[in-house]
Design a protein around this motif. Structure first.
Motif, PDB file in Angstrom:
ATOM      1  N   MET A 132       0.847  -1.194   0.000  1.00 26.87           N
ATOM      2  CA  MET A 132       0.000   0.000   0.000  1.00 26.87           C
ATOM      3  C   MET A 132       0.882   1.244   0.000  1.00 26.87           C
ATOM      4  SD  MET A 132      -2.906   1.117   2.756  1.00 26.87           S
ATOM      5  CE  MET A 132      -3.786   2.654   2.562  1.00 26.87           C
ATOM      6  N   THR A 133       0.622   2.146  -0.897  1.00 22.29           N
ATOM      7  CA  THR A 133       1.400   3.380  -0.965  1.00 22.29           C
ATOM      8  C   THR A 133       0.723   4.461  -0.135  1.00 22.29           C
ATOM      9  OG1 THR A 133       0.230   4.034  -2.969  1.00 22.29           O
ATOM     10  CG2 THR A 133       2.311   2.854  -3.242  1.00 22.29           C
ATOM     11  N   HIS A 134       1.508   5.474   0.221  1.00 19.13           N
ATOM     12  CA  HIS A 134       0.964   6.534   1.062  1.00 19.13           C
ATOM     13  C   HIS A 134       1.737   7.821   0.830  1.00 19.13           C
ATOM     14  CE1 HIS A 134       4.366   5.005   3.421  1.00 19.13           C
ATOM     15  NE2 HIS A 134       4.426   6.204   3.961  1.00 19.13           N
ATOM     16  N   HIS A 135       1.186   8.914   1.336  1.00 19.85           N
ATOM     17  CA  HIS A 135       1.864  10.202   1.291  1.00 19.85           C
ATOM     18  C   HIS A 135       2.898  10.272   2.421  1.00 19.85           C
ATOM     19  CE1 HIS A 135      -1.746  11.057  -1.066  1.00 19.85           C
ATOM     20  NE2 HIS A 135      -1.091  12.075  -1.589  1.00 19.85           N
ATOM     21  N   ARG A 136       4.016  10.915   2.118  1.00 18.26           N
ATOM     22  CA  ARG A 136       5.074  11.070   3.115  1.00 18.26           C
ATOM     23  C   ARG A 136       5.322  12.561   3.353  1.00 18.26           C
ATOM     24  NH1 ARG A 136       9.725   7.478   0.518  1.00 18.26           N
ATOM     25  NH2 ARG A 136       8.745   8.256  -1.376  1.00 18.26           N
ATOM     26  N   ILE A 137       5.283  12.950   4.615  1.00 17.73           N
ATOM     27  CA  ILE A 137       5.487  14.337   5.005  1.00 17.73           C
ATOM     28  C   ILE A 137       6.887  14.480   5.589  1.00 17.73           C
ATOM     29  CG2 ILE A 137       4.715  16.198   6.526  1.00 17.73           C
ATOM     30  CD1 ILE A 137       1.918  14.855   6.462  1.00 17.73           C
ATOM     31  N   GLY A 138       7.632  15.457   5.087  1.00 19.75           N
ATOM     32  CA  GLY A 138       8.963  15.741   5.600  1.00 19.75           C
ATOM     33  C   GLY A 138       9.020  17.127   6.207  1.00 19.75           C
ATOM     34  N   ILE A 139       9.771  17.263   7.290  1.00 21.01           N
ATOM     35  CA  ILE A 139       9.949  18.548   7.955  1.00 21.01           C
ATOM     36  C   ILE A 139      11.435  18.770   8.191  1.00 21.01           C
ATOM     37  CG2 ILE A 139       9.528  19.874  10.069  1.00 21.01           C
ATOM     38  CD1 ILE A 139       6.886  18.253  10.293  1.00 21.01           C
ATOM     39  N   ASP A 140      11.911  19.938   7.817  1.00 18.81           N
ATOM     40  CA  ASP A 140      13.293  20.331   8.065  1.00 18.81           C
ATOM     41  C   ASP A 140      13.266  21.434   9.120  1.00 18.81           C
ATOM     42  OD1 ASP A 140      16.008  20.737   7.944  1.00 18.81           O
ATOM     43  OD2 ASP A 140      15.970  21.835   6.047  1.00 18.81           O
ATOM     44  N   LEU A 141      13.731  21.095  10.337  1.00 19.82           N
ATOM     45  CA  LEU A 141      13.719  22.046  11.443  1.00 19.82           C
ATOM     46  C   LEU A 141      15.082  22.723  11.532  1.00 19.82           C
ATOM     47  CD1 LEU A 141      12.640  23.388  13.993  1.00 19.82           C
ATOM     48  CD2 LEU A 141      13.165  21.290  15.248  1.00 19.82           C
ATOM     49  N   GLY A 142      15.138  23.998  11.182  1.00 22.08           N
ATOM     50  CA  GLY A 142      16.373  24.756  11.251  1.00 22.08           C
ATOM     51  C   GLY A 142      16.333  25.803  12.344  1.00 22.08           C
ATOM     52  N   GLY A 143      17.455  26.478  12.515  1.00 26.71           N
ATOM     53  CA  GLY A 143      17.522  27.494  13.551  1.00 26.71           C
ATOM     54  C   GLY A 143      16.653  28.701  13.270  1.00 26.71           C
ATOM     55  N   SER A 144      16.425  29.011  11.984  1.00 24.64           N
ATOM     56  CA  SER A 144      15.642  30.192  11.628  1.00 24.64           C
ATOM     57  C   SER A 144      14.340  29.869  10.916  1.00 24.64           C
ATOM     58  CB  SER A 144      16.477  31.127  10.742  1.00 24.64           C
ATOM     59  OG  SER A 144      16.857  30.473   9.541  1.00 24.64           O
ATOM     60  N   LYS A 145      14.228  28.664  10.325  1.00 26.28           N
ATOM     61  CA  LYS A 145      13.008  28.337   9.590  1.00 26.28           C
ATOM     62  C   LYS A 145      12.634  26.877   9.799  1.00 26.28           C
ATOM     63  CE  LYS A 145      15.190  26.924   5.265  1.00 26.28           C
ATOM     64  NZ  LYS A 145      14.951  25.472   5.475  1.00 26.28           N
ATOM     65  N   ILE A 146      11.339  26.616   9.646  1.00 24.06           N
ATOM     66  CA  ILE A 146      10.816  25.256   9.579  1.00 24.06           C
ATOM     67  C   ILE A 146      10.188  25.095   8.201  1.00 24.06           C
ATOM     68  CG2 ILE A 146       9.220  23.564  10.534  1.00 24.06           C
ATOM     69  CD1 ILE A 146       9.307  25.078  13.165  1.00 24.06           C
ATOM     70  N   GLU A 147      10.603  24.057   7.492  1.00 19.74           N
ATOM     71  CA  GLU A 147      10.048  23.798   6.164  1.00 19.74           C
ATOM     72  C   GLU A 147       9.334  22.455   6.180  1.00 19.74           C
ATOM     73  OE1 GLU A 147      11.345  24.057   1.487  1.00 19.74           O
ATOM     74  OE2 GLU A 147      12.900  23.705   2.988  1.00 19.74           O
ATOM     75  N   ILE A 148       8.202  22.403   5.512  1.00 17.02           N
ATOM     76  CA  ILE A 148       7.442  21.166   5.388  1.00 17.02           C
ATOM     77  C   ILE A 148       7.191  20.899   3.916  1.00 17.02           C
ATOM     78  CG2 ILE A 148       5.219  22.379   5.667  1.00 17.02           C
ATOM     79  CD1 ILE A 148       4.164  19.837   7.059  1.00 17.02           C
ATOM     80  N   ALA A 149       7.269  19.631   3.527  1.00 18.02           N
ATOM     81  CA  ALA A 149       6.969  19.220   2.160  1.00 18.02           C
ATOM     82  C   ALA A 149       6.231  17.893   2.213  1.00 18.02           C
ATOM     83  CB  ALA A 149       8.236  19.089   1.317  1.00 18.02           C
ATOM     84  N   VAL A 150       5.426  17.644   1.204  1.00 19.34           N
ATOM     85  CA  VAL A 150       4.675  16.389   1.109  1.00 19.34           C
ATOM     86  C   VAL A 150       5.035  15.711  -0.206  1.00 19.34           C
ATOM     87  CG1 VAL A 150       2.401  15.299   1.062  1.00 19.34           C
ATOM     88  CG2 VAL A 150       2.764  17.360   2.453  1.00 19.34           C
ATOM     89  N   LEU A 151       5.417  14.430  -0.105  1.00 20.67           N
ATOM     90  CA  LEU A 151       5.677  13.621  -1.290  1.00 20.67           C
ATOM     91  C   LEU A 151       4.474  12.722  -1.545  1.00 20.67           C
ATOM     92  CD1 LEU A 151       9.394  12.466  -0.792  1.00 20.67           C
ATOM     93  CD2 LEU A 151       8.517  14.568  -1.852  1.00 20.67           C
ATOM     94  N   ALA A 152       3.994  12.743  -2.774  1.00 23.85           N
ATOM     95  CA  ALA A 152       2.897  11.867  -3.179  1.00 23.85           C
ATOM     96  C   ALA A 152       3.399  10.426  -3.255  1.00 23.85           C
ATOM     97  CB  ALA A 152       2.350  12.324  -4.532  1.00 23.85           C
ATOM     98  N   PRO A 153       2.499   9.455  -3.380  1.00 24.18           N
ATOM     99  CA  PRO A 153       2.928   8.052  -3.466  1.00 24.18           C
ATOM    100  C   PRO A 153       3.925   7.780  -4.587  1.00 24.18           C
ATOM    101  CG  PRO A 153       0.583   8.139  -3.001  1.00 24.18           C
ATOM    102  CD  PRO A 153       1.021   9.562  -3.235  1.00 24.18           C
ATOM    103  N   ASP A 154       3.882   8.575  -5.678  1.00 23.53           N
ATOM    104  CA  ASP A 154       4.844   8.366  -6.767  1.00 23.53           C
ATOM    105  C   ASP A 154       6.166   9.094  -6.533  1.00 23.53           C
ATOM    106  OD1 ASP A 154       4.209  11.022  -7.169  1.00 23.53           O
ATOM    107  OD2 ASP A 154       3.413  10.759  -9.202  1.00 23.53           O
ATOM    108  N   GLY A 155       6.321   9.761  -5.391  1.00 29.16           N
ATOM    109  CA  GLY A 155       7.557  10.465  -5.077  1.00 29.16           C
ATOM    110  C   GLY A 155       7.567  11.922  -5.480  1.00 29.16           C
ATOM    111  N   GLY A 156       6.549  12.360  -6.188  1.00 30.48           N
ATOM    112  CA  GLY A 156       6.481  13.756  -6.602  1.00 30.48           C
ATOM    113  C   GLY A 156       6.088  14.666  -5.453  1.00 30.48           C
ATOM    114  N   GLU A 157       6.620  15.863  -5.464  1.00 29.15           N
ATOM    115  CA  GLU A 157       6.331  16.823  -4.393  1.00 29.15           C
ATOM    116  C   GLU A 157       5.039  17.567  -4.695  1.00 29.15           C
ATOM    117  OE1 GLU A 157       8.311  20.946  -2.976  1.00 29.15           O
ATOM    118  OE2 GLU A 157       9.699  19.253  -3.111  1.00 29.15           O
TER     119      GLU A 157
END
Length: 299
Positions: free
Chosen positions: A1-26
């Motif tokens: 079963m495929t699923h969406h993957r959420i990534g978070i980059d926690l830095g000293g000045s910014k927090i970034e979030i991105a979501v990858l679809a099941p095919d790996g596309g952002e």
């Protein structure tokens, strides 16, 4: 079963979030300022995740890259230069806020994982990913698998000594980690800026341009930096002999590194021939958040 993957980059000045679809596309990306306090940081991450899931109508796995690691001995964050994280059960606190398991990894490891998966290191068996920014970090990926080690410090070459020091490099600069002479104090961005322009300088981004325009001080500083970086990477090659080295962080935008490092590294590495590719990252400052999402498998 495929699923969406959420990534978070926690830095000293910014927090970034991105979501990858099941095919790996952002399919989603968002940035916000990092709060000053620890509880607010956890709350902000929870808000970002729930917000993007609501907008997209999905529920995803969550991976987070931090400028430190979770100690396997204590379960607490250690070695984070964003000191507000140190001593906290960060993964458990975020997991509790979101009501699900989260995976937390060092940000340099996330970078290496991203670049090895579908970036500049794709197709290579052993990839050493290098971060050259405010600090100096590294990550090791072997056949697509991140290598952490039992103490979670694999790849932390920024806190090994500058190899073959000479002249004013001895005894070395004090490092925030408590040691002297760490590579980070010579090859990270602020260190290069200080080497050229003295105490108080912190931005090295214009030094190649200054050197090209005839500034001898800038030219000398970037030459010393390339030599020191080559010595550090020669030791990585002697220990690990990776199939490729991928550079990331702000200093990876300096074009001269991709000609100078292949020329300088062989004079220090323990081999008759050194042909290790020194590669510019493919995903830029997006690699951290993409690698964090990839802490979970696609299926």
């Amino acid at each position: 079963m495929t699923h969406h993957r959420i990534g978070i980059d926690l830095g000293g000045s910014k927090i970034e979030i991105a979501v990858l679809a099941p095919d790996g596309g952002e399919i989603w990306r968002q940035r916000t300022a990092t709060p000053s306090g620890y509880p607010d940081t956890v709350a902000t991450i929870s808000c970002l995740v729930r917000g993007c899931e609501s907008r997209l109508g999905i529920s995803g796995s969550v991976g987070i890259g931090i400028p430190g690691v979770i100690s396997p001995a204590t379960g607490l964050v250690k070695n984070a230069n964003s000191i507000a994280l140190n001593g906290h059960r960060f993964d458990q606190d975020v997991s509790q806020a979101l009501g699900r398991e989260v995976r937390v990894q060092n940000d340099a490891n996330c970078f290496a994982l991203s670049e090895a998966a579908d970036g500049a290191g794709a197709g290579f068996g052993v990839v050493f990913g290098v971060i050259l920014g405010t600090g100096c970090g590294g990550g090791i990926v072997v056949d697509g698998r991140l290598q952490q080690g039992p103490h979670r410090v694999a790849g932390e070459w920024g806190h090994t000594p500058l190899p073959w020091p000479r002249g004013p490099e001895v005894p070395g600069h004090p490092c925030w980690c408590g040691q002297y002479g760490c590579l980070e104090t010579y090859v990270a961005g602020p260190a290069l800026a200080r080497d050229c322009d003295g105490p108080g300088a912190h931005d090295a981004s214009l030094l190649p341009e200054r050197a090209a325009a005839g500034d001898p001080r800038a030219a000398a500083a970037i030459a010393r930096h390339a030599d020191r970086l080559a010595r550090g990477l020669a030791v990585v090659i002697n220990l690990l002999d990776p199939d490729a080295i991928v550079l990331g962080g702000g200093l990876s935008n300096m074009d001269h590194l991709y000609t100078e490092l292949p020329r300088l590294i062989p004079t220090h590495a323990f081999s008759d021939v050194i042909a290790t590719p020194i590669l510019r990252n493919r995903h830029g400052d997006s690699s951290g958040v993409r690698g964090a999402a990839r802490l979970w498998p696609a299926a």
